[in-house]
Enzyme design. Structure first.
Site, short mmCIF file in Angstrom:
data_model
loop_
_atom_site.label_atom_id
_atom_site.label_comp_id
_atom_site.label_asym_id
_atom_site.label_seq_id
_atom_site.Cartn_x
_atom_site.Cartn_y
_atom_site.Cartn_z
N LYS A 36 -85.09 13.28 -57.92
CA LYS A 36 -84.23 13.86 -59.13
C LYS A 36 -84.97 14.37 -60.10
O LYS A 36 -86.28 14.07 -60.21
CB LYS A 36 -83.43 12.74 -59.63
CG LYS A 36 -84.11 11.65 -60.43
CD LYS A 36 -82.94 10.57 -60.83
CE LYS A 36 -83.72 9.36 -61.60
NZ LYS A 36 -82.96 8.80 -62.34
N ARG A 129 -74.98 0.87 -67.52
CA ARG A 129 -75.00 2.32 -67.42
C ARG A 129 -73.81 2.73 -66.44
O ARG A 129 -72.51 2.41 -66.44
CB ARG A 129 -76.57 2.83 -66.98
CG ARG A 129 -76.41 4.35 -66.89
CD ARG A 129 -77.87 4.60 -66.89
NE ARG A 129 -78.56 4.32 -65.37
CZ ARG A 129 -79.68 4.81 -64.88
NH1 ARG A 129 -80.22 5.55 -65.74
NH2 ARG A 129 -79.90 4.55 -63.77
N TYR A 248 -101.85 26.30 -86.28
CA TYR A 248 -100.82 26.48 -87.15
C TYR A 248 -100.88 25.37 -88.38
O TYR A 248 -101.40 24.18 -87.92
CB TYR A 248 -99.40 26.02 -86.60
CG TYR A 248 -98.84 27.38 -85.89
CD1 TYR A 248 -98.34 28.59 -86.42
CD2 TYR A 248 -98.75 27.30 -84.52
CE1 TYR A 248 -97.88 29.63 -85.98
CE2 TYR A 248 -98.24 28.32 -83.65
CZ TYR A 248 -97.64 29.61 -84.46
OH TYR A 248 -97.23 30.60 -83.95
N MET A 295 -96.57 27.10 -79.15
CA MET A 295 -95.42 27.08 -78.26
C MET A 295 -96.00 27.47 -76.82
O MET A 295 -95.79 26.83 -75.80
CB MET A 295 -94.25 27.98 -78.71
CG MET A 295 -93.15 27.85 -77.69
SD MET A 295 -91.95 29.19 -78.19
CE MET A 295 -91.53 28.70 -79.70
#
Ligand SMILES: Cc1ncc(COP(=O)(O)O)c(C=O)c1O
Length: 347
Positions: A36, A129, A248, A295
């Site tokens: 998954k 869950r 930054y 980023m």
């Protein structure tokens, strides 16, 4: 996927197969390979194609993932772990997928009465869950299923703290009590995940183990080997003087002149800002990430201006476990957040 990117992941086929064989041999059970979330960031299709020779079943979290496996030629049984939208049950049936049911209410939403439908019941033995909690609801579900043509092929539960013996034994006991109450031949009975197997939890009543983390070799065990490495090319080298800043927010100010390298990856590539100051490896040297991660870029300290080769962000010298430690998280998260756009190269 970015075919031409300068940041890339390698997947070590031999290590992945080694880990799969290790868990099969150690547990002496059939293997449900948990792939998954893009195989915990490793690349679901790449991993499925490699594991096809060892896995008995693949487990995914969504109908889309299961379909993608089928479209790419995976014919092994596929179990969808998470609930699905029952409006798309036709797709489940057409593609011979197995689904998980968590309640009587869910069962009542299954409108097709066909023997093509294959179900696993999930039992909640303590995690709160997914799954049913009470014997009463289990009995109601079983009675309901008996009125249909459906195939009840599996039953399972999940350990919430597989490293805690007391909790795990409590959950195991609960699971076995419920299992014993059912007069039915299941093809798939499964409870143990990676840590349960590593902690020698042997449950003879089960047929399969459901392994994720261990397949990828990012758990604390000498018996498994890491599968994923993450590399980036240095796209620019520059000399920065002591009066300057890097990145930054002017977060990094060199104490003396230094060479830095700019890498073409950042937090959009799964290297979140907390990675600042953690170690990376290049050309035989450990060095570190400096300044705030951007980023799509980050800067590293260069040990000298002539270093060559690609920077290892995760790999043989910088383990996902160490990165997780630096980030104050778990290795699951370190690889799972590596986005699908990064190129995966099977080596
Ligand atoms: C239901 C279920 N089974 C199995 C696994 C695999 O666990 P592990 O990665 O610890 O082997 C997971 C992981 O999250 C899970 O949610």
């Amino acid at each position: 996927m970015d075919k031409y990117g300068l940041t890339y992941i390698t997947i070590n086929r031999a290590n992945l197969l080694h880990n799969a064989r290790f868990f099969k041999e150690k547990s002496n059970k059939q293997l449900i390979a948990v792939i998954k979330s893009n195989a915990y960031g490793h690349g679901m299709l790449e991993v499925a194609k490699i594991l096809n020779e060892e896995a008995d079943v693949f487990a995914v979290d969504s109908l889309d993932n299961a379909l993608s496996l089928r479209k790419n030629g995976i014919t092994k049984p596929i179990l969808i772990l998470n609930p699905i939208d029952y409006n798309y049950l036709d797709i489940v049936l057409e593609n011979d997928l197995m689904i998980t049911v968590n309640s009587l209410t869910e069962l009542q939403k299954l409108t097709q009465d066909t023997d093509k439908l294959k179900l696993h019941i999930k039992v909640d033995t303590g995690m709160n869950r997914f799954g049913i909690k009470s014997q009463h609801e289990l009995d109601e579900m079983l009675n309901y299923i008996k009125t249909k043509k459906w195939q009840l092929v599996g039953i399972y539960s999940h350990f919430h703290s597989p490293n805690d013996e007391i909790y795990s034994i409590r959950q195991q006991k609960r699971f076995l009590e419920m299992l014993e109450s059912i007069d039915h031949e299941f093809t798939y009975i499964h409870l143990c995940s990676t840590s349960a197997v590593l902690n020698n939890l042997d449950i003879p009543e089960t047929t399969h183990v459901r392994i994720g983390l261990g397949l990828y070799g990012i758990c604390d065990s000498p018996d498994v080997k890491p599968v994923l490495s993450l590399y980036a090319k240095i796209v620019l080298k520059k000399l920065v003087s002591a009066e300057e800043i890097v990145g930054y927010g002017a977060k990094f100010k060199p104490k003396q002149d230094m060479w830095i390298g700019v890498l073409p990856c950042g937090y959009a590539d799964g290297i979140i800002r907390h990675n600042t100051s953690r170690q990376v490896y290049i050309d035989g040297h450990y060095t570190d990430i400096i300044g705030s991660v951007c980023m799509n870029a980050m800067m590293i300290r260069l040990p000298h201006p002539h270093v060559e080769g690609d920077v290892e962000l995760i790999g043989p010298h910088v383990s996902a476990l160490e990165v997780a430690h630096h980030l104050n998280t778990i290795s699951y998260e370190v690889t799972t957040i590596l986005p699908a756009h990064l190129k995966r190269i099977v080596i």
